[in-house]
Design an enzyme around this catalytic site. Structure first.
Site, short mmCIF file in Angstrom:
data_model
loop_
_atom_site.label_atom_id
_atom_site.label_comp_id
_atom_site.label_asym_id
_atom_site.label_seq_id
_atom_site.Cartn_x
_atom_site.Cartn_y
_atom_site.Cartn_z
N ARG A 126 0.86 -1.19 0.00
CA ARG A 126 0.00 0.00 0.00
C ARG A 126 0.89 1.22 0.00
O ARG A 126 1.22 1.76 1.05
CB ARG A 126 -0.90 -0.01 1.24
CG ARG A 126 -1.91 -1.17 1.25
CD ARG A 126 -2.69 -1.19 2.55
NE ARG A 126 -1.84 -1.56 3.66
CZ ARG A 126 -1.66 -2.79 4.11
NH1 ARG A 126 -2.29 -3.79 3.54
NH2 ARG A 126 -0.86 -3.04 5.13
N ASP A 164 2.34 4.88 -0.01
CA ASP A 164 1.85 6.11 0.64
C ASP A 164 1.58 7.22 -0.36
O ASP A 164 1.99 7.14 -1.52
CB ASP A 164 2.93 6.63 1.61
CG ASP A 164 2.88 5.89 2.92
OD1 ASP A 164 1.78 5.46 3.32
OD2 ASP A 164 3.96 5.73 3.54
N TYR A 201 12.34 -1.69 -3.89
CA TYR A 201 12.04 -0.26 -4.00
C TYR A 201 13.30 0.47 -4.45
O TYR A 201 14.42 0.08 -4.12
CB TYR A 201 11.64 0.33 -2.64
CG TYR A 201 10.25 -0.01 -2.18
CD1 TYR A 201 9.17 0.79 -2.52
CD2 TYR A 201 10.01 -1.13 -1.39
CE1 TYR A 201 7.89 0.51 -2.08
CE2 TYR A 201 8.72 -1.44 -0.94
CZ TYR A 201 7.67 -0.61 -1.29
OH TYR A 201 6.41 -0.89 -0.86
N ARG A 248 12.02 4.60 3.43
CA ARG A 248 12.25 6.04 3.63
C ARG A 248 13.06 6.30 4.89
O ARG A 248 13.84 7.26 4.94
CB ARG A 248 10.91 6.78 3.64
CG ARG A 248 10.25 6.80 2.25
CD ARG A 248 8.80 7.19 2.30
NE ARG A 248 8.62 8.53 2.85
CZ ARG A 248 7.43 9.06 3.15
NH1 ARG A 248 6.32 8.36 2.94
NH2 ARG A 248 7.35 10.27 3.64
#
Lengths: 253, 253
Positions: free
Chosen positions: A50, A52, A110, A201
């Site tokens: 999911r 952001d 990622y 992140r």
């Protein structure tokens, strides 16, 4: 009923992330609306992660259970015609019964994009975190090596999360750096068997603290040991993050 | 008075082009406002090419005549601080007396960016013209070869223009093509000693007609011979065009 596997890409700029929510437009909402427009069915579309608000995807994977009799290519074309230009369906395939994009994912990758140097690249600032002074890229790379492997990543999950276990296996952190004109670019690609909330992140924010010369590479080992979010670096902004790829056990058809 | 040479980059999305005009925000306006903020002077800043609304620049060159006593690095930093994130000053240098960004330019290079294939890349659609069916890239490349050299490019200038001569020397048209995931990308880089109004976008629209299989490569020779805009292909949209580089006779300091 038939299970489908969708691979999709999107520019997350301006969206309130993947998951349907009361305020703000989301990718899941637009994709479910497109599915309804094409097939007449109201379905729930699940994504492997999911993402952001503001996070992008090059290879997000979704699962859908549907009674449609449309074939895969027709679905792909019709869904693309119904989605806005900043969301594309790259592939539609039949999947094994019970296929579930989250539960069946084996690993995800990622990429986080940074631009460094005195001057901001105006043509990349929408996709890259701008860090004027990145003085120790070698240190950043060393620190990245130290985070690879199976660790308790509790220090790198957003505070307030409550996952059963915070142990994850980060199989690779690849750092790629290049220069063009007066601009420096740096990509950090993280592959793991699972990610805690905001984990990429937070890893990037921590690695950047080393790259800025504020910390030594070995500091990240202390951060790991503390198992406490407050010891890690800041959370890197969303607009530099891309979900690149999701791997599954066996090729689905 | 001191002459300056500025190299600047900008994301043209949403701007009304380079040149100051009554309606709409332009790059020239913002740069002149920044110069005023930094030096207190109202100057006219000239650019090597007046890029149209929506066109981008990686290496636009500007000339300024100014009485400022600020040094080049201070100017660069202060101008960058005064410009929005989508305009950057890459370099400020002293120039010879009388330096004029348009008159002194020897050649300029533009790049036009295309994405082709059945599916649109949502992360590139802001910077690339999307052409679903580009079936004859080899033909497009052949046609590009035929346009190289000194020709009368009257058929490729926007109708209504009145330049003294429409003869230009196109020293090179480079076509670069690659594939990533399900997406095809194609860049067309055009270098010439001068460009007529809309010339690159009209050349690209014409080459694309060949790439789409609507025309044979040799057709572009007929288009050249007609010396009439209505015989060429359509004008490619602005958002795929980048001013890449401007060359001058001698390195200016």
């Amino acid at each position: 009923m038939q299970f489908f596997k969708l691979i999709i890409a999107y520019d997350g700029t301006g969206y309130s992330g993947w998951q349907v929510q009361p305020n703000g437009v989301t990718i899941q909402q637009l994709l479910e609306e497109a599915w309804h427009e094409v097939t007449g069915e109201s379905v729930r579309i699940m994504a492997s992660g999911r993402t952001d608000a503001g996070v992008h995807a090059e290879g997000q994977v979704c699962s859908v259970e549907s009674a449609t009799s449309l074939d895969c290519l027709t679905l792909e074309r019709a869904l693309n015609a119904s989605c806005p230009d900043n969301i594309s369906i790259l592939q539609v395939n039949f999947a094994d019964a019970g296929f579930h994009a989250i539960r069946d994912a084996v690993q995800k990758t990622y990429r986080y994009q940074i631009q460094f140097g005195r001057i901001r690249d105006p043509l990349q600032c929408q996709w890259r975190w701008f860090i004027p002074s990145l003085v120790d890229v070698a240190g950043l790379e060393q620190a990245a090596r130290l985070l690879e492997g199976e660790h308790d990543f509790a220090s790198f999950q957003a505070s307030g999360s409550d996952r059963k276990t915070t142990i994850r296996n980060v199989s690779q952190i690849r750092v790629n750096q290049w220069q063009r004109s007066v601009f420096g670019y740096l990509d950090i690609e993280v592959t793991a068997n699972g990610f805690l909330y905001n984990m990429v992140r937070n890893i990037v924010g921590t690695l950047v603290a080393v790259g800025q010369g504020k910390r030594q590479p070995e500091w990240v080992l202390q951060v790991l040991e503390q198992k406490d979010r407050t010891f890690a670096g800041p959370t890197a902004p969303a607009h530099g993050l891309f979900l690149v790829r999701v791997d599954y056990h066996e090729p689905l058809n």
